[in-house]
Design a protein around this motif. Structure first.
Motif, PDB file in Angstrom:
ATOM      1  N   LYS A   4       4.988   7.051  -1.778  1.00  0.00           N
ATOM      2  CA  LYS A   4       6.360   7.527  -1.907  1.00  0.00           C
ATOM      3  C   LYS A   4       6.417   8.779  -2.768  1.00  0.00           C
ATOM      4  O   LYS A   4       7.093   9.762  -2.427  1.00  0.00           O
ATOM      5  CB  LYS A   4       7.237   6.433  -2.525  1.00  0.00           C
ATOM      6  CG  LYS A   4       8.694   6.829  -2.667  1.00  0.00           C
ATOM      7  CD  LYS A   4       9.517   5.676  -3.234  1.00  0.00           C
ATOM      8  CE  LYS A   4      10.991   6.081  -3.374  1.00  0.00           C
ATOM      9  NZ  LYS A   4      11.805   4.958  -3.926  1.00  0.00           N
ATOM     10  N   GLN A   5       5.694   8.769  -3.894  1.00  0.00           N
ATOM     11  CA  GLN A   5       5.676   9.923  -4.785  1.00  0.00           C
ATOM     12  C   GLN A   5       5.002  11.115  -4.104  1.00  0.00           C
ATOM     13  O   GLN A   5       5.430  12.261  -4.266  1.00  0.00           O
ATOM     14  CB  GLN A   5       4.942   9.567  -6.079  1.00  0.00           C
ATOM     15  CG  GLN A   5       5.063  10.612  -7.180  1.00  0.00           C
ATOM     16  CD  GLN A   5       6.410  10.571  -7.888  1.00  0.00           C
ATOM     17  OE1 GLN A   5       7.391  10.076  -7.333  1.00  0.00           O
ATOM     18  NE2 GLN A   5       6.465  11.083  -9.103  1.00  0.00           N
ATOM     19  N   ALA A   6       3.965  10.851  -3.317  1.00  0.00           N
ATOM     20  CA  ALA A   6       3.282  11.920  -2.590  1.00  0.00           C
ATOM     21  C   ALA A   6       4.235  12.597  -1.613  1.00  0.00           C
ATOM     22  O   ALA A   6       4.257  13.827  -1.491  1.00  0.00           O
ATOM     23  CB  ALA A   6       2.071  11.361  -1.849  1.00  0.00           C
ATOM     24  N   HIS A  47       8.114  15.048  -9.683  1.00  0.00           N
ATOM     25  CA  HIS A  47       7.377  14.237  -8.712  1.00  0.00           C
ATOM     26  C   HIS A  47       5.854  14.423  -8.785  1.00  0.00           C
ATOM     27  O   HIS A  47       5.161  14.195  -7.801  1.00  0.00           O
ATOM     28  CB  HIS A  47       7.860  14.551  -7.298  1.00  0.00           C
ATOM     29  CG  HIS A  47       9.320  14.292  -7.091  1.00  0.00           C
ATOM     30  ND1 HIS A  47       9.924  13.108  -7.473  1.00  0.00           N
ATOM     31  CD2 HIS A  47      10.298  15.064  -6.568  1.00  0.00           C
ATOM     32  CE1 HIS A  47      11.206  13.166  -7.187  1.00  0.00           C
ATOM     33  NE2 HIS A  47      11.467  14.338  -6.641  1.00  0.00           N
ATOM     34  N   TRP A  48       5.355  14.839  -9.935  1.00  0.00           N
ATOM     35  CA  TRP A  48       3.907  14.980 -10.077  1.00  0.00           C
ATOM     36  C   TRP A  48       3.241  13.614  -9.981  1.00  0.00           C
ATOM     37  O   TRP A  48       3.800  12.606 -10.412  1.00  0.00           O
ATOM     38  CB  TRP A  48       3.563  15.630 -11.420  1.00  0.00           C
ATOM     39  CG  TRP A  48       4.130  17.001 -11.625  1.00  0.00           C
ATOM     40  CD1 TRP A  48       5.091  17.360 -12.507  1.00  0.00           C
ATOM     41  CD2 TRP A  48       3.765  18.189 -10.918  1.00  0.00           C
ATOM     42  NE1 TRP A  48       5.369  18.703 -12.408  1.00  0.00           N
ATOM     43  CE2 TRP A  48       4.556  19.237 -11.436  1.00  0.00           C
ATOM     44  CE3 TRP A  48       2.857  18.476  -9.902  1.00  0.00           C
ATOM     45  CZ2 TRP A  48       4.468  20.544 -10.978  1.00  0.00           C
ATOM     46  CZ3 TRP A  48       2.757  19.773  -9.433  1.00  0.00           C
ATOM     47  CH2 TRP A  48       3.554  20.794  -9.972  1.00  0.00           C
ATOM     48  N   GLN A 105      -2.161   7.290  -9.474  1.00  0.00           N
ATOM     49  CA  GLN A 105      -1.667   7.537  -8.118  1.00  0.00           C
ATOM     50  C   GLN A 105      -2.642   8.382  -7.304  1.00  0.00           C
ATOM     51  O   GLN A 105      -2.834   8.144  -6.108  1.00  0.00           O
ATOM     52  CB  GLN A 105      -0.286   8.189  -8.178  1.00  0.00           C
ATOM     53  CG  GLN A 105       0.797   7.217  -8.626  1.00  0.00           C
ATOM     54  CD  GLN A 105       2.125   7.897  -8.892  1.00  0.00           C
ATOM     55  OE1 GLN A 105       2.194   9.097  -9.195  1.00  0.00           O
ATOM     56  NE2 GLN A 105       3.206   7.135  -8.794  1.00  0.00           N
ATOM     57  N   TRP A 106      -3.292   9.340  -7.933  1.00  0.00           N
ATOM     58  CA  TRP A 106      -4.330  10.114  -7.239  1.00  0.00           C
ATOM     59  C   TRP A 106      -5.459   9.188  -6.789  1.00  0.00           C
ATOM     60  O   TRP A 106      -6.000   9.325  -5.688  1.00  0.00           O
ATOM     61  CB  TRP A 106      -4.884  11.215  -8.147  1.00  0.00           C
ATOM     62  CG  TRP A 106      -4.034  12.454  -8.267  1.00  0.00           C
ATOM     63  CD1 TRP A 106      -3.376  12.900  -9.367  1.00  0.00           C
ATOM     64  CD2 TRP A 106      -3.762  13.408  -7.227  1.00  0.00           C
ATOM     65  NE1 TRP A 106      -2.708  14.069  -9.085  1.00  0.00           N
ATOM     66  CE2 TRP A 106      -2.934  14.407  -7.775  1.00  0.00           C
ATOM     67  CE3 TRP A 106      -4.142  13.523  -5.875  1.00  0.00           C
ATOM     68  CZ2 TRP A 106      -2.474  15.506  -7.046  1.00  0.00           C
ATOM     69  CZ3 TRP A 106      -3.693  14.604  -5.132  1.00  0.00           C
ATOM     70  CH2 TRP A 106      -2.871  15.582  -5.712  1.00  0.00           C
ATOM     71  N   GLY A 115      -0.656 -11.635  -3.140  1.00  0.00           N
ATOM     72  CA  GLY A 115      -0.878 -11.996  -4.534  1.00  0.00           C
ATOM     73  C   GLY A 115      -1.470 -10.867  -5.354  1.00  0.00           C
ATOM     74  O   GLY A 115      -2.175 -11.086  -6.332  1.00  0.00           O
ATOM     75  N   LEU A 116      -1.168  -9.618  -4.958  1.00  0.00           N
ATOM     76  CA  LEU A 116      -1.737  -8.465  -5.650  1.00  0.00           C
ATOM     77  C   LEU A 116      -0.639  -7.600  -6.242  1.00  0.00           C
ATOM     78  O   LEU A 116      -0.533  -6.409  -5.979  1.00  0.00           O
ATOM     79  CB  LEU A 116      -2.597  -7.632  -4.680  1.00  0.00           C
ATOM     80  CG  LEU A 116      -3.827  -8.346  -4.123  1.00  0.00           C
ATOM     81  CD1 LEU A 116      -4.463  -7.504  -3.032  1.00  0.00           C
ATOM     82  CD2 LEU A 116      -4.832  -8.618  -5.222  1.00  0.00           C
ATOM     83  N   ASP A 117       0.217  -8.195  -7.049  1.00  0.00           N
ATOM     84  CA  ASP A 117       1.321  -7.442  -7.631  1.00  0.00           C
ATOM     85  C   ASP A 117       0.840  -6.259  -8.453  1.00  0.00           C
ATOM     86  O   ASP A 117       1.535  -5.250  -8.586  1.00  0.00           O
ATOM     87  CB  ASP A 117       2.170  -8.364  -8.527  1.00  0.00           C
ATOM     88  CG  ASP A 117       2.929  -9.397  -7.698  1.00  0.00           C
ATOM     89  OD1 ASP A 117       3.202  -9.099  -6.527  1.00  0.00           O
ATOM     90  OD2 ASP A 117       3.234 -10.478  -8.226  1.00  0.00           O
ATOM     91  N   ASP A 118      -0.359  -6.363  -9.028  1.00  0.00           N
ATOM     92  CA  ASP A 118      -0.881  -5.286  -9.851  1.00  0.00           C
ATOM     93  C   ASP A 118      -1.236  -4.054  -9.024  1.00  0.00           C
ATOM     94  O   ASP A 118      -1.430  -2.971  -9.559  1.00  0.00           O
ATOM     95  CB  ASP A 118      -2.120  -5.743 -10.627  1.00  0.00           C
ATOM     96  CG  ASP A 118      -3.221  -6.269  -9.715  1.00  0.00           C
ATOM     97  OD1 ASP A 118      -2.889  -6.980  -8.752  1.00  0.00           O
ATOM     98  OD2 ASP A 118      -4.395  -5.960  -9.966  1.00  0.00           O
ATOM     99  N   LEU A 119      -1.333  -4.205  -7.695  1.00  0.00           N
ATOM    100  CA  LEU A 119      -1.711  -3.078  -6.845  1.00  0.00           C
ATOM    101  C   LEU A 119      -0.521  -2.498  -6.101  1.00  0.00           C
ATOM    102  O   LEU A 119      -0.685  -1.688  -5.195  1.00  0.00           O
ATOM    103  CB  LEU A 119      -2.785  -3.510  -5.836  1.00  0.00           C
ATOM    104  CG  LEU A 119      -4.119  -3.924  -6.430  1.00  0.00           C
ATOM    105  CD1 LEU A 119      -5.087  -4.295  -5.329  1.00  0.00           C
ATOM    106  CD2 LEU A 119      -4.701  -2.797  -7.273  1.00  0.00           C
ATOM    107  N   ARG A 120       0.689  -2.885  -6.449  1.00  0.00           N
ATOM    108  CA  ARG A 120       1.860  -2.358  -5.755  1.00  0.00           C
ATOM    109  C   ARG A 120       2.023  -0.867  -5.997  1.00  0.00           C
ATOM    110  O   ARG A 120       2.801  -0.200  -5.321  1.00  0.00           O
ATOM    111  CB  ARG A 120       3.113  -3.105  -6.198  1.00  0.00           C
ATOM    112  CG  ARG A 120       3.133  -4.552  -5.710  1.00  0.00           C
ATOM    113  CD  ARG A 120       4.366  -5.269  -6.157  1.00  0.00           C
ATOM    114  NE  ARG A 120       5.553  -4.608  -5.600  1.00  0.00           N
ATOM    115  CZ  ARG A 120       6.663  -5.266  -5.289  1.00  0.00           C
ATOM    116  NH1 ARG A 120       6.726  -6.554  -5.447  1.00  0.00           N
ATOM    117  NH2 ARG A 120       7.708  -4.630  -4.826  1.00  0.00           N
ATOM    118  N   ALA A 121       1.268  -0.329  -6.948  1.00  0.00           N
ATOM    119  CA  ALA A 121       1.334   1.105  -7.218  1.00  0.00           C
ATOM    120  C   ALA A 121       0.905   1.926  -6.012  1.00  0.00           C
ATOM    121  O   ALA A 121       1.210   3.109  -5.930  1.00  0.00           O
ATOM    122  CB  ALA A 121       0.448   1.456  -8.420  1.00  0.00           C
ATOM    123  N   ALA A 122       0.188   1.323  -5.059  1.00  0.00           N
ATOM    124  CA  ALA A 122      -0.214   2.061  -3.863  1.00  0.00           C
ATOM    125  C   ALA A 122       1.012   2.499  -3.078  1.00  0.00           C
ATOM    126  O   ALA A 122       1.080   3.621  -2.570  1.00  0.00           O
ATOM    127  CB  ALA A 122      -1.119   1.190  -2.983  1.00  0.00           C
TER     128      ALA A 122
END
Length: 265
Positions: free
Chosen positions: A41-43, A138-139, A144-145, A29-36
């Motif tokens: 992936k970006q890293a 890809h910065w 993300q940092w 239930g943490l859709d807001d944290l999917r940026a992890a």
């Protein structure tokens, strides 16, 4: 007969991967944290870019040298932090994670964070004619940092355990109960830290639940169970959970653990 001993290193890796798996946040239930997941992936893409481009890697090393001057050639690095290590040893390269080395994602994140200042300095060079211009999309963003910092904190307890269990010059089976208990205590300490980052708490509690479920730690510290335990499954046989009894026997017979805490060894 008894069920075979599962790969402990792989089970630990599943708990680590849980932190940056897209489905983990949806289930929690943490859709807001999917940026992890996006941050990892970006890293990977950023590290791949630098490692494939000689020009970009030279720019990164040059930027490090500009930030760190007058470095001794071969200093004693005993007892230094990561930042001090970079100050002393000079330039370093980025590390790509490898599927067959479960702890390599932690190493990739740690190295990226170590070189964050130099990477962000290169990101600020937008003039394509500049000799240190890096042509990539890809910065990492500031968010993300931040997620990488969170992941580093939560993955750290697993790194040493996974490296230890991949040893080739010593018997590793007796270490499993000890390392599971150690990881559990370190995760608990992270979550109990006063004024802890709320993102670490959210992801950390998800990770702790996953870890406890896989190792049968609902009651806390690891405890011996004489039988191999299986989760219930519609197909009839579920996955194993808890510490395999053979690993407890190996630990009990190993003289390296004769002074182990009798409350759980």
């Amino acid at each position: 007969g008894t069920h075979g001993v599962y790969c402990t290193d792989h089970v630990l890796a599943l708990s680590c991967k849980f932190l940056y798996d897209d489905t983990a946040f949806k289930d929690g239930g943490l859709d807001d944290l999917r940026a992890a997941a996006a941050a990892v992936k970006q890293a990977r893409l950023l590290v791949k870019f630098f490692n494939k481009s000689n020009k970009a890697m030279q720019a990164l090393q040059k930027q490090q040298a500009m930030l760190k001057k007058n470095l001794p050639d071969d200093p004693d690095i005993e007892g230094y932090s990561n930042e001090e290590f970079l100050d002393i040893r000079g330039t370093k390269k980025l590390l790509q994670d490898v599927r067959t080395r479960w702890w390599s994602t932690f190493n990739m994140i740690e190295r990226l964070l170590l070189l964050k200042e130099a990477i962000q300095a290169l990101q600020g060079i937008t003039n394509k004619k500049h000799d240190m211009f890096c042509d990539t999309t890809h910065w990492l963003t500031d968010e993300q940092w931040k997620f990488l910092e969170v992941l580093k904190t939560l993955l750290k307890p697993f790194e040493k355990a996974q490296k230890l269990l991949e040893g080739k010059t010593y018997v590793t089976a007796p270490f499993v109960p000890y390392m599971i208990n150690l990881i559990y205590k370190k995760l608990r300490a992270i979550l109990a830290t006063p004024d802890q980052d709320p993102v670490i708490l959210k992801l950390g509690n998800l990770m702790m639940d996953n870890f406890k479920d896989r190792w049968g730690l609902k009651g806390g510290i690891p405890k011996f169970h004489p039988n191999v335990r299986l989760t219930k499954s519609k197909e009839g046989t579920g996955r194993q959970y808890g510490i395999h009894p053979c690993l407890w026997y190996a630990m009990a017979l190993d003289p390296r653990f004769k002074h182990c805490d009798p409350n759980w060894c």
